[in-house]
Design a protein around this motif. Structure first.
Motif, PDB file in Angstrom:
ATOM      1  N   TYR A 188       0.887  -1.171   0.000  1.00  0.00           N
ATOM      2  CA  TYR A 188       0.000   0.000   0.000  1.00  0.00           C
ATOM      3  C   TYR A 188       0.920   1.215   0.000  1.00  0.00           C
ATOM      4  CZ  TYR A 188      -3.851  -3.063   1.365  1.00  0.00           C
ATOM      5  OH  TYR A 188      -4.799  -4.046   1.390  1.00  0.00           O
TER       6      TYR A 188
ATOM      7  N   VAL B 141       3.283  -5.237   2.199  1.00  0.00           N
ATOM      8  CA  VAL B 141       2.398  -6.081   3.009  1.00  0.00           C
ATOM      9  C   VAL B 141       2.624  -7.556   2.687  1.00  0.00           C
ATOM     10  CG1 VAL B 141      -0.006  -6.621   3.516  1.00  0.00           C
ATOM     11  CG2 VAL B 141       0.666  -4.269   3.174  1.00  0.00           C
TER      12      VAL B 141
ATOM     13  N   PRO C   7      -0.797 -13.607  12.130  1.00  0.00           N
ATOM     14  CA  PRO C   7      -1.132 -12.510  13.026  1.00  0.00           C
ATOM     15  C   PRO C   7      -1.842 -11.375  12.301  1.00  0.00           C
ATOM     16  CG  PRO C   7       1.219 -12.535  12.544  1.00  0.00           C
ATOM     17  CD  PRO C   7       0.640 -13.771  11.934  1.00  0.00           C
ATOM     18  N   SER C   8      -2.505 -10.549  13.068  1.00  0.00           N
ATOM     19  CA  SER C   8      -3.162  -9.380  12.521  1.00  0.00           C
ATOM     20  C   SER C   8      -2.119  -8.519  11.798  1.00  0.00           C
ATOM     21  CB  SER C   8      -3.787  -8.643  13.709  1.00  0.00           C
ATOM     22  OG  SER C   8      -4.507  -7.588  13.254  1.00  0.00           O
ATOM     23  N   GLY C   9      -2.465  -8.032  10.633  1.00  0.00           N
ATOM     24  CA  GLY C   9      -1.525  -7.190   9.884  1.00  0.00           C
ATOM     25  C   GLY C   9      -0.624  -7.981   8.944  1.00  0.00           C
ATOM     26  N   ALA C  10      -0.787  -9.307   8.915  1.00  0.00           N
ATOM     27  CA  ALA C  10       0.082 -10.129   8.058  1.00  0.00           C
ATOM     28  C   ALA C  10      -0.309 -10.038   6.580  1.00  0.00           C
ATOM     29  CB  ALA C  10       0.040 -11.587   8.521  1.00  0.00           C
ATOM     30  N   GLY C  11      -1.493  -9.478   6.306  1.00  0.00           N
ATOM     31  CA  GLY C  11      -1.893  -9.306   4.905  1.00  0.00           C
ATOM     32  C   GLY C  11      -2.926 -10.330   4.442  1.00  0.00           C
ATOM     33  N   LYS C  12      -3.601 -10.987   5.376  1.00  0.00           N
ATOM     34  CA  LYS C  12      -4.564 -12.037   5.009  1.00  0.00           C
ATOM     35  C   LYS C  12      -5.737 -11.459   4.211  1.00  0.00           C
ATOM     36  CE  LYS C  12      -5.206 -13.250   9.324  1.00  0.00           C
ATOM     37  NZ  LYS C  12      -4.388 -12.178   9.934  1.00  0.00           N
ATOM     38  N   THR C  13      -6.289 -10.370   4.709  1.00  0.00           N
ATOM     39  CA  THR C  13      -7.430  -9.771   4.017  1.00  0.00           C
ATOM     40  C   THR C  13      -7.001  -9.232   2.653  1.00  0.00           C
ATOM     41  OG1 THR C  13      -8.531  -9.242   6.079  1.00  0.00           O
ATOM     42  CG2 THR C  13      -9.178  -7.929   4.185  1.00  0.00           C
ATOM     43  N   THR C  14      -5.812  -8.677   2.593  1.00  0.00           N
ATOM     44  CA  THR C  14      -5.295  -8.179   1.310  1.00  0.00           C
ATOM     45  C   THR C  14      -5.173  -9.332   0.319  1.00  0.00           C
ATOM     46  OG1 THR C  14      -4.061  -6.486   2.520  1.00  0.00           O
ATOM     47  CG2 THR C  14      -3.365  -6.929   0.247  1.00  0.00           C
TER      48      THR C  14
ATOM     49  N   ARG D 237       9.311  -4.523   8.788  1.00  0.00           N
ATOM     50  CA  ARG D 237       9.385  -3.227   8.102  1.00  0.00           C
ATOM     51  C   ARG D 237      10.585  -2.443   8.566  1.00  0.00           C
ATOM     52  NH1 ARG D 237       3.265  -3.449   8.654  1.00  0.00           N
ATOM     53  NH2 ARG D 237       2.974  -4.858   6.933  1.00  0.00           N
TER      54      ARG D 237
HETATM   55  P1  ADP Z   1      -4.692  -9.014   8.104  1.00  0.00           P
HETATM   56  O1  ADP Z   1      -5.971  -9.378   7.427  1.00  0.00           O
HETATM   57  O2  ADP Z   1      -3.707 -10.149   8.167  1.00  0.00           O
HETATM   58  O3  ADP Z   1      -4.909  -8.391   9.456  1.00  0.00           O
HETATM   59  P2  ADP Z   1      -4.545  -6.816   6.208  1.00  0.00           P
HETATM   60  O4  ADP Z   1      -4.450  -7.330   4.833  1.00  0.00           O
HETATM   61  O5  ADP Z   1      -5.869  -6.319   6.684  1.00  0.00           O
HETATM   62  O6  ADP Z   1      -3.952  -7.910   7.218  1.00  0.00           O
HETATM   63  O7  ADP Z   1      -3.504  -5.637   6.407  1.00  0.00           O
HETATM   64  C1  ADP Z   1      -2.114  -5.800   6.212  1.00  0.00           C
HETATM   65  C2  ADP Z   1      -1.414  -4.457   6.426  1.00  0.00           C
HETATM   66  O8  ADP Z   1      -1.819  -3.560   5.422  1.00  0.00           O
HETATM   67  C3  ADP Z   1      -1.762  -3.815   7.758  1.00  0.00           C
HETATM   68  O9  ADP Z   1      -0.573  -3.229   8.270  1.00  0.00           O
HETATM   69  C4  ADP Z   1      -2.769  -2.763   7.385  1.00  0.00           C
HETATM   70  O10 ADP Z   1      -2.664  -1.662   8.258  1.00  0.00           O
HETATM   71  C5  ADP Z   1      -2.342  -2.383   5.990  1.00  0.00           C
HETATM   72  N1  ADP Z   1      -3.481  -1.974   5.174  1.00  0.00           N
HETATM   73  C6  ADP Z   1      -4.602  -2.686   4.943  1.00  0.00           C
HETATM   74  N2  ADP Z   1      -5.441  -2.023   4.123  1.00  0.00           N
HETATM   75  C7  ADP Z   1      -4.809  -0.852   3.824  1.00  0.00           C
HETATM   76  C8  ADP Z   1      -5.161   0.271   3.019  1.00  0.00           C
HETATM   77  N3  ADP Z   1      -6.313   0.314   2.339  1.00  0.00           N
HETATM   78  N4  ADP Z   1      -4.275   1.282   2.948  1.00  0.00           N
HETATM   79  C9  ADP Z   1      -3.096   1.247   3.601  1.00  0.00           C
HETATM   80  N5  ADP Z   1      -2.696   0.202   4.377  1.00  0.00           N
HETATM   81  C10 ADP Z   1      -3.552  -0.808   4.500  1.00  0.00           C
END
Ligand code: ADP
Length: 214
Positions: free
Chosen positions: A13, A18, A37-44, A213
């Motif tokens: 991003y 990520v 863990p949270s922030g690992a990029g799973k949702t991305t 990071r």
């Molecule tokens: P997870 O699902 O594993 O918690 P995410 O994919 O939600 O991980 O997020 C991974 C990283 O990307 C996090 O540090 C989050 O803050 C960052 N992030 C997620 N969405 C955005 C966005 N739209 N813009 C900037 N950073 C983002």
């Protein structure tokens, strides 16, 4: 057969990296958990696999074909069923209307939509009365409606983001049973989860780590 393949996916991003060189393969008729863990990029990652986020580096193949070359609207309305963390249902509509609307958008089943929607919701355990209730008033049933909606166009891959995150243990097990049933029917189920009870039931677990990071 490999239905979905991630090849060296790297994503950032702006300047925040990520995902770094992530490769995974997914077969049909199997259930996968993606944990980390949270922030690992799973949702991305799920968003990239759903075709909601554009690929930056690397590639994603669906049935051997690059998502870069496919029409993402078609992919999302025929091939990939997506279950969002907060369901993203239209809460003022009934459960039936939500499923039927998805069928209408995907442009399939012109005839018999209502009957099919009814069958999908009944398969998820909703009663006739619940199907006709506004989704807003179906607190525990929203996940079932979201699953029925994702099945409305008969996708080969189901992608679910924390589908049991807000549920009690009993409902979580019921929802997991539904996913495992869908797997038995030959679908590929990919679940992002924090729940050990869910990941233990998957055929394969992928671990994502948080990137270090600078
Ligand atoms: P997870 O699902 O594993 O918690 P995410 O994919 O939600 O991980 O997020 C991974 C990283 O990307 C996090 O540090 C989050 O803050 C960052 N992030 C997620 N969405 C955005 C966005 N739209 N813009 C900037 N950073 C983002």
């Amino acid at each position: 057969m490999n239905i979905l393949e991630l090849k060296h996916i790297t994503y950032a991003y702006d300047r925040t990296p990520v995902l770094n060189d992530v490769s995974m393969t997914f077969e049909d008729g199997a259930c996968y958990a993606i944990v980390g863990p949270s922030g690992a990029g799973k949702t991305t990652l799920l968003s990239l696999m759903s075709g909601l986020t554009a690929i930056q580096d690397g590639d994603i193949l669906y049935q051997g074909k690059s998502l870069r070359q496919m029409n993402m609207y078609d992919y999302r309305s025929h091939d990939a069923g997506i279950i969002f963390q907060h369901y993203n249902l239209l809460t003022k509509l009934t459960a039936l209307e939500n499923v039927e609307l998805s069928m209408e958008i995907s442009g399939i089943y012109r005839r018999g939509r209502r009957e099919l929607a009814r069958t999908l919701l009944a398969d998820m355990g909703l009663s006739d009365e619940e199907m006709n209730r506004r989704v807003l008033r179906l607190s525990g049933g929203q996940q079932r409606v979201a699953i029925a909606r994702s099945l409305s166009y008969d996708p080969s891959v189901i992608l679910a983001d924390e589908p049991t995150g807000n549920l009690d243990a009993h409902t979580r097990d019921e929802i997991m049973d539904i996913f495992l049933r869908l797997r038995e029917a030959g679908r590929c189920i990919i679940i992002v989860t924090h729940s050990a009870e869910v990941s233990h039931q998957a055929d394969h677990v992928y671990h994502l780590e948080r990137m270090k990071r600078a």
